[in-house]
Design an enzyme around this catalytic site. Structure first.
Site: not given
Ligand SMILES: NC(=O)c1ccc[n+]([C@@H]2O[C@H](COP(=O)([O-])OP(=O)(O)OC[C@H]3O[C@@H](n4cnc5c(N)ncnc54)[C@H](O)[C@@H]3O)[C@@H](O)[C@H]2O)c1
Length: 260
Positions: A63, A159, A163, A192
Site C-alpha cells: 500500500v 513513526y 502518525k 493495544i
C-alpha cells in the site's frame, strides 16, 4: 449485527493485529471486506481467520505504492462495484532518536506510516467522489493514527512524525472533500496488545510484564491495556451511519493515556 449490511470495506494490513480484528468485526456486521496485505500468505490467513464462507477477498499488495492501491481498488470494484469504507490500517511502530535516525529509517517510516495513507486516499477518494450517495455519504475513510502522533514517545522519531502527519492528512481531506460527501476520520490507539509482538504473548498467556508493557500500564489510567476489539469497535462506529456528521475527528482509543 447489521450496521454495515451490504457495504463494501477495504481494510489494509488485514493479515494480523488490528486489521484482522477490524475485518472480523466488519464481517460480523454484514460488510463485504477486501482484505489487503503485503504478506504472501494473505489469502490463507484470511481463510484461516474468517472461514471459507466469509464475504472477504484477499488482495496481496504494497500500500505504499500507487500500483498497490490501484490493484486493491480494481479488485473491490470488479467484485462489488463500489467502495463504501476505506480503513488505512497498515503500519508499523519503530524509530529512534534524531541522531540515531538514518535516512533509510526515516524514509521507511514515512513511507509505510504516512505515504501509504496518502496514496490509498488519493486512489480511493478519487473513485468515491463518482459514486452515488448512500444515506448522504459517498464514502468514508478511517485512517489509523496513534496516540504517539499526539504525544511524543521516547526514541520513535520517524513513526511519531508520520502518525502526526496522518492526523493532519485526515483533517485536510475532511475539509477538502466534505462537499463531495466524503467523511474522513482517524483513530489514535494507545497501547493495544495484539499478541503478535515480542513480550505480548507472555503477557497474555502468563501475565508476565516486560519493561515496555510495564511502562504502558503505568501510563494508562484504565486498569488494563487495549485489545484489538477496542479499536475494531471504534472503526465500526466511524464506518457506520452512526457517525455521518463526524468528520475530521481523531478518536482516541487509549484508556485515557492522552487525557492524563
Ligand atoms: N498495536 C498497537 O499498540 C498500536 C497502537 C497505536 C497504533 N497502532 C497502529 O495500528 C496499525 C496496526 O497495528 P498492528 O499492531 O495491528 O500491526 P501489525 O504489525 O500486527 O500488523 C500490520 C499489518 O500490516 C501489514 N503491512 C505492513 N506493511 C505493509 C504494506 N506496505 N502494504 C500492505 N500491508 C502491509 C503487515 O504485513 C501486517 O499484517 C498500525 O498503523 C499501527 O501503527 C497500533
Amino acid at each position: 449485527m447489521t450496521r454495515l449490511r451490504g457495504r463494501t470495506a477495504v481494510v489494509t494490513g488485514a493479515a494480523a493485529g488490528l486489521g484482522a480484528a477490524i475485518t472480523a468485526r466488519f464481517l460480523a456486521e454484514g460488510a463485504h471486506v477486501v482484505a489487503c496485505d503485503i504478506r504472501d500468505d494473505i489469502a490463507s490467513r484470511v481463510a484461516d481467520l474468517h472461514g471459507p464462507d466469509a464475504s472477504v477477498t484477499a488482495v496481496r499488495c504494497d500500500v505504499t505504492r500507487t500500483e498497490g492501491a490501484e490493484s486493491a481498488l480494481e479488485a473491490a470494484l470488479a467484485i462489488h462495484g463500489r467502495v463504501d469504507v476505506l480503513v488505512n490500517n497498515a503500519g508499523r511502530f519503530g524509530g529512534s532518536t534524531l541522531l540515531d535516525t538514518t535516512d533509510e529509517e526515516w524514509d521507511f517510516h514515512l513511507a509505510l506510516n504516512l505515504t501509504s495513507q496518502f496514496v490509498m486516499c488519493r486512489t480511493f477518494v478519487g473513485a468515491m467522489v463518482d459514486q452515488d450517495e448512500i444515506t448522504g455519504v459517498r464514502g468514508r475513510v478511517v485512517n489509523m493514527a496513534s496516540q504517539l502522533g499526539i504525544t511524543a514517545p521516547p526514541a520513535a522519531l520517524g513513526y511519531a512524525v508520520a502518525k502526526a502527519g496522518v492526523i493532519q492528512l485526515t483533517r485536510q481531506l475532511a475539509v477538502d472533500y466534505a462537499r463531495w460527501g466524503i467523511v474522513v476520520n482517524a483513530i489514535a490507539p494507545g497501547r493495544i496488545i495484539t499478541g503478535d509482538h515480542p513480550g505480548e504473548r507472555a503477557y497474555l498467556d502468563e501475565g508476565t510484564v516486560d519493561a515496555a508493557t510495564e511502562f504502558s500500564l503505568s501510563r494508562t489510567p484504565f486498569p488494563r491495556l487495549g485489545r484489538p476489539e477496542d479499536v475494531a469497535g471504534a472503526a465500526l462506529y466511524l464506518a457506520s451511519d452512526d457517525s455521518t456528521f463526524v468528520s475530521g475527528s481523531v478518536l482516541s482509543v487509549d484508556g485515557g493515556w492522552t487525557a492524563y
